[in-house]
Every structure is written in structure tokens, then in C-alpha cells.
Design a protein around this motif. Structure first.
Motif, PDB file in Angstrom:
ATOM      1  N   PHE A  29       8.730  42.875  16.094  1.00  0.00           N
ATOM      2  CA  PHE A  29       8.015  41.694  16.583  1.00  0.00           C
ATOM      3  C   PHE A  29       8.299  40.546  15.621  1.00  0.00           C
ATOM      4  O   PHE A  29       7.747  40.471  14.533  1.00  0.00           O
ATOM      5  CB  PHE A  29       6.514  41.997  16.678  1.00  0.00           C
ATOM      6  CG  PHE A  29       5.708  40.882  17.287  1.00  0.00           C
ATOM      7  CD1 PHE A  29       6.121  40.243  18.446  1.00  0.00           C
ATOM      8  CD2 PHE A  29       4.513  40.472  16.712  1.00  0.00           C
ATOM      9  CE1 PHE A  29       5.389  39.226  19.020  1.00  0.00           C
ATOM     10  CE2 PHE A  29       3.759  39.454  17.279  1.00  0.00           C
ATOM     11  CZ  PHE A  29       4.199  38.832  18.436  1.00  0.00           C
ATOM     12  N   ASN A  30       9.208  39.654  16.044  1.00  0.00           N
ATOM     13  CA  ASN A  30       9.763  38.667  15.110  1.00  0.00           C
ATOM     14  C   ASN A  30       8.856  37.471  14.831  1.00  0.00           C
ATOM     15  O   ASN A  30       9.192  36.602  14.030  1.00  0.00           O
ATOM     16  CB  ASN A  30      11.118  38.166  15.633  1.00  0.00           C
ATOM     17  CG  ASN A  30      12.128  39.290  15.725  1.00  0.00           C
ATOM     18  OD1 ASN A  30      11.831  40.413  15.327  1.00  0.00           O
ATOM     19  ND2 ASN A  30      13.300  39.036  16.262  1.00  0.00           N
ATOM     20  N   ALA A  31       7.679  37.429  15.483  1.00  0.00           N
ATOM     21  CA  ALA A  31       6.763  36.302  15.243  1.00  0.00           C
ATOM     22  C   ALA A  31       6.165  36.362  13.838  1.00  0.00           C
ATOM     23  O   ALA A  31       5.744  35.352  13.283  1.00  0.00           O
ATOM     24  CB  ALA A  31       5.647  36.297  16.288  1.00  0.00           C
ATOM     25  N   TYR A  32       6.124  37.575  13.257  1.00  0.00           N
ATOM     26  CA  TYR A  32       5.596  37.742  11.902  1.00  0.00           C
ATOM     27  C   TYR A  32       6.649  38.388  11.019  1.00  0.00           C
ATOM     28  O   TYR A  32       7.370  39.282  11.453  1.00  0.00           O
ATOM     29  CB  TYR A  32       4.347  38.636  11.919  1.00  0.00           C
ATOM     30  CG  TYR A  32       3.185  38.056  12.665  1.00  0.00           C
ATOM     31  CD1 TYR A  32       2.587  36.865  12.247  1.00  0.00           C
ATOM     32  CD2 TYR A  32       2.669  38.693  13.795  1.00  0.00           C
ATOM     33  CE1 TYR A  32       1.520  36.325  12.936  1.00  0.00           C
ATOM     34  CE2 TYR A  32       1.594  38.159  14.484  1.00  0.00           C
ATOM     35  CZ  TYR A  32       1.019  36.975  14.051  1.00  0.00           C
ATOM     36  OH  TYR A  32      -0.046  36.447  14.737  1.00  0.00           O
ATOM     37  N   ARG A  33       6.696  37.939   9.768  1.00  0.00           N
ATOM     38  CA  ARG A  33       7.752  38.457   8.877  1.00  0.00           C
ATOM     39  C   ARG A  33       7.333  38.324   7.415  1.00  0.00           C
ATOM     40  O   ARG A  33       6.376  37.607   7.096  1.00  0.00           O
ATOM     41  CB  ARG A  33       9.046  37.679   9.105  1.00  0.00           C
ATOM     42  CG  ARG A  33       8.907  36.184   8.879  1.00  0.00           C
ATOM     43  CD  ARG A  33      10.130  35.415   9.339  1.00  0.00           C
ATOM     44  NE  ARG A  33      10.177  35.224  10.767  1.00  0.00           N
ATOM     45  CZ  ARG A  33       9.589  34.216  11.410  1.00  0.00           C
ATOM     46  NH1 ARG A  33       8.895  33.322  10.739  1.00  0.00           N
ATOM     47  NH2 ARG A  33       9.689  34.084  12.707  1.00  0.00           N
ATOM     48  N   GLY A  34       8.090  39.009   6.567  1.00  0.00           N
ATOM     49  CA  GLY A  34       7.823  38.918   5.130  1.00  0.00           C
ATOM     50  C   GLY A  34       9.114  39.022   4.339  1.00  0.00           C
ATOM     51  O   GLY A  34      10.121  39.545   4.820  1.00  0.00           O
ATOM     52  N   ALA A  35       9.078  38.525   3.105  1.00  0.00           N
ATOM     53  CA  ALA A  35      10.245  38.607   2.210  1.00  0.00           C
ATOM     54  C   ALA A  35       9.768  38.643   0.764  1.00  0.00           C
ATOM     55  O   ALA A  35       8.698  38.106   0.436  1.00  0.00           O
ATOM     56  CB  ALA A  35      11.161  37.398   2.425  1.00  0.00           C
TER      57      ALA A  35
END
Length: 308
Positions: A29-35
Motif C-alpha cells: 500500500f504505497n500511500a504510506y512509507r518509511g525510510a
């Protein structure tokens, strides 16, 4: 430094069933992400994340496993130099916040890592899942390893059984009226207590029978319909699944949503199911007419996941 992005995940079908070896289907689900990022002056969330990474470092250092080893020296140095996980993925919402973090740490520090670019045989996928399960157990007590796997590969994953997982092709989205959406319960859900409730219920023979027969069969039918693009049949099966969950998983559904759940089944405007372990966070919705569902659920925050 700034690491690559890792995305949230949604388990479309298979919550709880996959613990007992029935099918599941998870999608990124690409609406949320982290790095992973680094800062000399840590404050607020970044400071908390840095402290959590230090605890996670200790967990990895204590792992006794032949499956994986990490460059712990580099990991510790980076933590000491202000590394943190910068993430928009809401925690306790059933969309894989810890999974994305685990994937990012494996990607950066695992020795002899299995990369996304190589030929991902079933054995390699199972090995990755096992490694991620060991790593993520730090967050949930017990982990299937599926969330980090989904985040790491950024591919839809079909779980046929514990020993049989494969990347799945899902039909491309259409510009139709139908949709899969997230409904925000505006409550935090915790995985461990919910899984404990489930495990206690599994001591009851009637519940076990329902899981192995009705629940597994209906879930499998939903997955089959979704992958084949049989939309009409899918909604019939999702309605059955929604009824089963309401009847048998009430403790996992926030009390304020029992009536909302019933209303969807009664009106056919939408059907709700658990997203992850439940107890709060997101609830997953399916509708043949998204506009109609939006009107019915106008008092709630909805987010679009997929269009039919």
C-alpha cells in the motif's frame, strides 16, 4: 544518509486464518512509507525512533540463528550517529508499520542478503519469511514475517500455506464504481492481545471447526475471485466473510463499529472485514458502489485502496 523507501501493506484476506495455515493475500500500500534517515539533533518522534532502534539492535544481537547475521557494528554506529526510521505508516493500524522498519534494517545490515532482483524461488521466499519472523518477533511477540516480506519485495504475495508462498499477479485497477477502502476506527489496535484472544478461542472445538471449515473456505473463495477478477462472485463471498467475522470475531471489532458493520450487511452498501488483527486501527471495506458507501459512511474517514 537516507535509505530506500519501504511501503505499508494490506492483508486483503487471511487475517487469523494464516495463523492456522489457510490462504492469505497481501498487497503493498504505497500511500504510506518509511525510510532510514539520520540527524545530528534528534527530537520528538525521531528521538523515540532512535531509542527503539537501539532496543531493536539489542534484540538482533541476541538472536541465535544460523539463518541470518547482521553487520551489528555498522548498525550500532549508525544508531549512535542519530539514525531513525522516518515513517508515515500509522502504528497500531494493521498496515505493517513494524514490517517496513524490519525490511529496511534487513536491507541495510543483513550479511549475504537475498535481494529483490534475484530469482525468488519458493525456498528463498520462505527463508526471507523465516528471517523476518525472527526479526519482527521483537515487536509482536510472535510474527509470521509476512508484513516485512511484503514491504521488502513490494509485490502482492499469495500465501497458500505456511510452506507455500508466491508472488501474485493481481488484476490491474479499473475505473469502475467498486472499491476496496480503509475505514479509520480512530483507535489504536494492539496485535498481541488480539492474537491471544484468538488463541484462547481456538481451544473451543466449535470455533476450531468454524475456522477450518467456514472461515477458510470463504477466505479461499474470496482470494480466488479477487485474483481471477470475478467481481460479482467476490462480493457474494465477501458478504459471507463479513457475517462470519461479525459473528465469531466480535472482540476484535471495536464496539462502536458493531452497528456500522451490521448496517453494511443489511443494506449491501458495503461489507466490512478485519484489516490485520483488529482491535482498532483500520477496518477494511469492500463496496460495489464507492459513492454509495461514502454516503453511508459519511461520518467516518475513508481511504481508497483499489478500484474495480
Amino acid at each position: 544518509m537516507k535509505g530506500p523507501l519501504f511501503y505499508a501493506k494490506i492483508l486483503l484476506f487471511g487475517e487469523y486464518g494464516i495463523i492456522k495455515d489457510s490462504k492469505g493475500l497481501a498487497i503493498p500500500f504505497n500511500a504510506y512509507r518509511g525510510a532510514l534517515k539520520s540527524s545530528k539533533n534528534l527530537t520528538g518522534k525521531a528521538q523515540i525512533s532512535n531509542e527503539n532502534l537501539n532496543r531493536f539492535y539489542k534484540h538482533l544481537a541476541s538472536l541465535k540463528s544460523n539463518e541470518v547475521s547482521f553487520n551489528l557494528k555498522a548498525f550500532k554506529e549508525d544508531i549512535d550517529n542519530g539514525m531513525y526510521f522516518d515513517s508515515s505508516i500509522p502504528q497500531g493500524y494493521g498496515v505493517g508499520s513494524s514490517g517496513a522498519l524490519v525490511a529496511s534494517i534487513y536491507d541495510k545490515y543483513a550479511a549475504d542478503k537475498i535481494t529483490v532482483l534475484e530469482n525468488l524461488t519458493r525456498d528463498k521466499l520462505l527463508k526471507l519469511k523465516q528471517i523476518f519472523s525472527l526479526m519482527e518477533s521483537f515487536f509482536h511477540g510472535k510474527s509470521s514475517g509476512l508484513d516485512p516480506l511484503n514491504s521488502y519485495l513490494s509485490l502482492p504475495i499469495l500465501i497458500n500455506s505456511k510452506e507455500n508462498i508466491e508472488p501474485a499477479g493481481i488484476p490491474s485497477q479499473k475505473e469502475g464504481k467498486g472499491a476496496v477502502f480503509l475505514l479509520d476506527s480512530e483507535q489504536i489496535g494492539e496485535t498481541e492481545p488480539m492474537v491471544n484472544i484468538f488463541m484462547n478461542k481456538m481451544k473451543n472445538e466449535g470455533f476450531r471447526k468454524m475456522i477450518s471449515e467456514d472461515f477458510a473456505t470463504t477466505t479461499d473463495a474470496c482470494i480466488e475471485d479477487f485474483l481471477q477478477g470475478n467481481v460479482k462472485s467476490l462480493f457474494g463471498n465477501v458478504k459471507s466473510l463479513s457475517k462470519l467475522v461479525l459473528k465469531n470475531f466480535k472482540p476484535m471489532i471495536p464496539t462502536a463499529f458493531h452497528k456500522v458493520w451490521e448496517n453494511g450487511i443489511a443494506t449491501n452498501d458495503y461489507y466490512l472485514k478485519l484489516c490485520g488483527s483488529g482491535g482498532g486501527g483500520y477496518i477494511l471495506g469492500f463496496t460495489e458502489d464507492y459513492e454509495k458507501a461514502q454516503k453511508s459512511l459519511k461520518d467516518y474517514k475513508l481511504e481508497l485502496v483499489y478500484r474495480f
